[in-house]
Structure formats: C-alpha cells, structure tokens
Design an enzyme around this catalytic site. Sequence first.
Site, mmCIF file in Angstrom:
data_model
loop_
_atom_site.group_PDB
_atom_site.id
_atom_site.type_symbol
_atom_site.label_atom_id
_atom_site.label_comp_id
_atom_site.label_asym_id
_atom_site.label_seq_id
_atom_site.Cartn_x
_atom_site.Cartn_y
_atom_site.Cartn_z
ATOM 1 N N CYS A 54 0.807 -1.219 0.000
ATOM 2 C CA CYS A 54 0.000 0.000 0.000
ATOM 3 C C CYS A 54 0.841 1.270 0.000
ATOM 4 O O CYS A 54 0.301 2.366 -0.038
ATOM 5 C CB CYS A 54 -0.932 0.011 1.215
ATOM 6 S SG CYS A 54 -0.080 -0.166 2.794
ATOM 7 N N ASP A 56 2.622 2.421 2.405
ATOM 8 C CA ASP A 56 2.814 2.982 3.741
ATOM 9 C C ASP A 56 4.217 2.654 4.250
ATOM 10 O O ASP A 56 4.804 1.636 3.885
ATOM 11 C CB ASP A 56 1.788 2.415 4.725
ATOM 12 C CG ASP A 56 0.375 2.907 4.446
ATOM 13 O OD1 ASP A 56 0.234 3.826 3.626
ATOM 14 O OD2 ASP A 56 -0.569 2.368 5.045
ATOM 15 N N CYS A 81 -1.652 6.082 5.681
ATOM 16 C CA CYS A 81 -3.040 6.410 5.988
ATOM 17 C C CYS A 81 -3.233 6.633 7.490
ATOM 18 O O CYS A 81 -2.342 6.373 8.302
ATOM 19 C CB CYS A 81 -3.960 5.294 5.505
ATOM 20 S SG CYS A 81 -3.721 3.729 6.381
ATOM 21 N N CYS A 131 -2.453 -2.847 8.550
ATOM 22 C CA CYS A 131 -1.634 -1.729 9.033
ATOM 23 C C CYS A 131 -0.907 -2.085 10.323
ATOM 24 O O CYS A 131 0.199 -1.605 10.579
ATOM 25 C CB CYS A 131 -2.507 -0.491 9.249
ATOM 26 S SG CYS A 131 -3.148 0.225 7.715
#
Length: 326
Positions: A54, A56, A81, A131
Amino acid sequence: MAKNDLISGSIWDEYSNQVIRRMDDPTHQGEITEERAKELGGKLIIADFGAESCGDAVRLYWCIEEGTNKILESKFKSFGCGTAIASSDAMAELCEGKTVDEAVKITNIDVEKALRDHPDVPAVPPQKMHCSVMAYDVIKKAAATYKGVDMESFETEVIICECARVTLGTIQEVIKLNDLKSVEEITDYTKAGAFCKSCIKPGGHEEKDIYLVDILNDVRAEMEQDKLKEAADASAAGSSTFDKMTIVQRIKTIDEVLDADIRPMLMMDGGNMEIIDIKENIPFYDLYIRYLGACNGCASGDTGTLYAIESVLKQKVDENIRVLPI
C-alpha cells in the site's frame, strides 16, 4: 445480517474511538534526536519499514538504556493512511518501558487489540487490519538493529505468508477472534495471501508445507468442537449464558436464530426484518426490530408475527427477551 445493516453503512462506525483519537492526535508521533538520547542516558536506534502493498512506511525511534536494555522512550513517524498512524502510535506506546526482548514479543494482534474500545469488537475494518502488521515488523527491525542480528532471528513461529510476514499463530488467532469463515476474510484481516498468493492453496508458484485453506479448515473444526463442548457444559449446568454475552454476541446469537427460524417464513411472503438494537432492562432484554418489505405496515406485525418471533427467541435464546417493533 451484514454489519452495515446495523450501522447504517457508515465506514466511520467501523473504527474504534481509540483509532480516531490516535489518527487526530497521536501521542507518540515525532522523533528522538541524538541530543535527546544523550539527555535520557540511552542509545538511539532508528528503524524503517515499508509495506510494498500500500506504500505505507513507518520509522521507529527507540532510546534504549544499554545496561538494562530498557526502552526509555519510543517515537514514530508514519508515512501513510490514518490507520497506519493510529497503529504506529499504539505500537510505540506498547514498546515504551519494556526491554527490547519484551518488545519483540509484541504482535500485530496486540497492536490491534490495544486500539479496541471493547474486547470483542475489532478496532478497524478488515481491509485495514494489515496496518498493524507493519507496526509489528518495524519492532523486529529495531530490535535487530540494536542487537546486530537479522530480523529472522526473532521469528519463533512458522511464517505462512512470506510476502506479508504473517505467522501461523497470528492467522489462527485472527480466525478465532473474528469468527472468519473464508480465505478472503483472512486476507482482508492480515494481508496473508494478498500478493503472490502461493500461501492460499496448493498449485502456486511456490510449494508450502501448510496453506491458508488448511489452517482455516483446522481452526474452524477446532472452533466447532469448542462450541459443542460449551453447549454441552451449558446444558449440564442447566443455565443460559446469554446474560454474560456482550451486545455484539447477543445480536449475533439472536441473528442466527432469526436466520434459521424466522426470516425464511417472512421472506416467503415478501417480507423481512432487521435488528436495530438490544437494550438490557433488568430482568428483560428489549430487542428493537424493524420490519422490511411486505412486513412493514402489516397488521400482524404487532400481533401474530410478533408473538411468533418472540416465542421462538424466548425458547431458543433467553426467556426474558421482549421484541419491540419500531
């Protein structure tokens, strides 16, 4: 009944208050400088980890007291995010005050649980569960940097998904904790199987000793055995456990009975019903429902149909349930 039916489809309702608070006002965001580390009398460790899936990334700062290996201060910077920020904030907080060896035992499940408002309700939507995996990995990176070893030396469990670094224990716990029923749900919650897909089932480009489909089948079988044992124990004790359930568990239990015994009957006539809420009004449990389709406005909704619904729930769930249409 889908969760969105109960929460009016609002995505924000799927995030805990803890997550939202940490998104808006993270308590451990920032950096530790060499000057700050000297002031604290510790050694500065900086570790970076990125999630290719993603984009991140997180940078973890530790100030470690070398004599005791205690993490005196823990900070982070996250490039990603809001959920990544909240997860990193919880991760940094969990690390602080622990020794390095204690910190490496923190898992992504620990991070996600720390973000929950209620022990039985996930803190984030399934698609955001990965996450917390990134937070778990950066801890290993920081510990490896401090000790001068490879990250892999901290892996005490079998890694099922090499791409997302998800362990067998994590997958087993997530299945049990969230009552997952498909490989797709496992992927949503952990990102295992989201990339090369070799770990999902036999036939991928890399052969595995164990696959997600095998783990799911084994854990589901174990869960079914546990349910049978719990039911047998409850029957032997002659008592209901409904009063000890959380609101989420109560709604789920009632929904299962409605799906089996009530909704098929309503749907035959073009109707249906949904649960709005359940409130404890000692000694009663007031179940608020809404009729849908042909049932909405039907005269029997306050008489025969209502009596049938309430009777089934009293018999199969708890004798103190009262059904209240709204």
